[in-house]
Design an enzyme around this catalytic site. Structure first.
Site, PDB file in Angstrom:
ATOM      1  N   ASN A  84      -0.295  48.627 -36.444  1.00 22.61           N
ATOM      2  CA  ASN A  84       0.022  50.009 -36.772  1.00 22.61           C
ATOM      3  C   ASN A  84       1.262  50.494 -36.031  1.00 22.61           C
ATOM      4  OD1 ASN A  84      -1.973  50.559 -38.582  1.00 22.61           O
ATOM      5  ND2 ASN A  84      -2.881  52.228 -37.417  1.00 22.61           N
ATOM      6  N   SER A  86       1.454  53.092 -34.416  1.00 25.98           N
ATOM      7  CA  SER A  86       1.007  53.683 -33.150  1.00 25.98           C
ATOM      8  C   SER A  86       0.994  52.669 -32.022  1.00 25.98           C
ATOM      9  CB  SER A  86      -0.395  54.272 -33.319  1.00 25.98           C
ATOM     10  OG  SER A  86      -1.310  53.273 -33.726  1.00 25.98           O
ATOM     11  N   SER A 139      -4.978  54.992 -44.111  1.00 25.34           N
ATOM     12  CA  SER A 139      -5.239  54.188 -42.925  1.00 25.34           C
ATOM     13  C   SER A 139      -4.923  52.728 -43.229  1.00 25.34           C
ATOM     14  CB  SER A 139      -6.700  54.324 -42.495  1.00 25.34           C
ATOM     15  OG  SER A 139      -7.558  53.684 -43.426  1.00 25.34           O
ATOM     16  N   GLY A 141      -6.690  50.193 -42.528  1.00 21.70           N
ATOM     17  CA  GLY A 141      -7.886  49.543 -43.054  1.00 21.70           C
ATOM     18  C   GLY A 141      -8.039  49.739 -44.546  1.00 21.70           C
ATOM     19  N   HIS A 187      -5.033  60.713 -41.285  1.00 22.51           N
ATOM     20  CA  HIS A 187      -5.768  60.037 -42.347  1.00 22.51           C
ATOM     21  C   HIS A 187      -6.882  60.919 -42.904  1.00 22.51           C
ATOM     22  CE1 HIS A 187      -3.544  56.672 -40.900  1.00 22.51           C
ATOM     23  NE2 HIS A 187      -4.264  56.522 -39.803  1.00 22.51           N
TER      24      HIS A 187
END
Length: 215
Positions: A84, A86, A139, A141, A187
């Protein structure tokens, strides 16, 4: 080329960047049985590691730990793992991502860096918006689950559980390796999970809720 979220932000495709672009599909699909492994605390004491590792292709998210005793619950096989923004937020995401690509190539590593095409992610977000999933960004995922459905004949999800208690009502941590909640506002987790439940109910994918049974 414009970026995924901010289409006004662009990057010049130099000759060096152009040489990074794959000439063909980087993944030899379709795969038969795929596991998409989330990082939910529900994976703790799940005994799902062996079942996950038996999959033909295993997707993971955000460089999660898979060593030590936790391997019995989450497995160790990894064919593709997402990173990610982040995680690399301390640096320019683009520059850091390109550095990974060049470093792997320089050392002739078996691993390789794969980048989502921005237009694909925009189209993916637009599709899920029509299903009610409206967020600043999907997201990772949910993105990788969507990609797995395109690349695999059978998809099974593990560790996708956004609740603070398991199905038996026992409190669990947010992740199987820590209890750090996500930053709010990016998200639409409840709406994403609702879509995953609908896909499970329609038999498009399978969602593992509890412990995995031994063979």
């Amino acid at each position: 080329m414009s970026y995924e979220v901010d289409s006004k932000k662009t990057i010049h495709i130099s000759e060096e960047i152009f040489r990074m672009l794959p000439e063909s599909q980087p993944l030899e699909h379709p795969f038969k049985n795929c596991a998409v492994v989330g990082n939910g605390g529900i994976l703790k004491n799940s005994n799902c590691g062996a079942e996950i590792d038996q999959s033909d292709f295993v997707f993971r998210c955000n460089l999660p730990p898979t060593v030590g005793s936790i391997r019995e619950d989450v497995g160790s096989k990894t064919n593709l793992v997402t990173i990610n923004p982040s995680i690399i937020s301390q640096k320019s995401n683009t520059a850091a991502s390109f550095k990974v690509h060049h470093t792997l190539k320089e050392f002739s590593a078996k691993q390789k860096a794969i980048f989502f095409y921005p237009q694909y992610l925009r189209s993916l977000a637009q599709f899920w918006r029509t299903k009610g999933v409206k967020a600043y960004r999907l997201s990772s995922g949910f993105m990788i689950t969507s990609a797995a459905l395109e690349l695999c004949e059978n998809v099974k999800l593990y560790g996708f559980w956004p609740f603070s208690k398991n199905v038996a009502g026992t409190p669990i941590s947010h992740h199987y390796y820590d209890n750090q909640p996500p930053k709010p506002g990016f998200h639409a987790m409840p709406k994403e999970y609702n879509q995953i439940l609908q896909l499970h109910g329609r038999g498009i994918l399978k969602l593992q809720f509890g412990k995995c049974l031994p063979d």
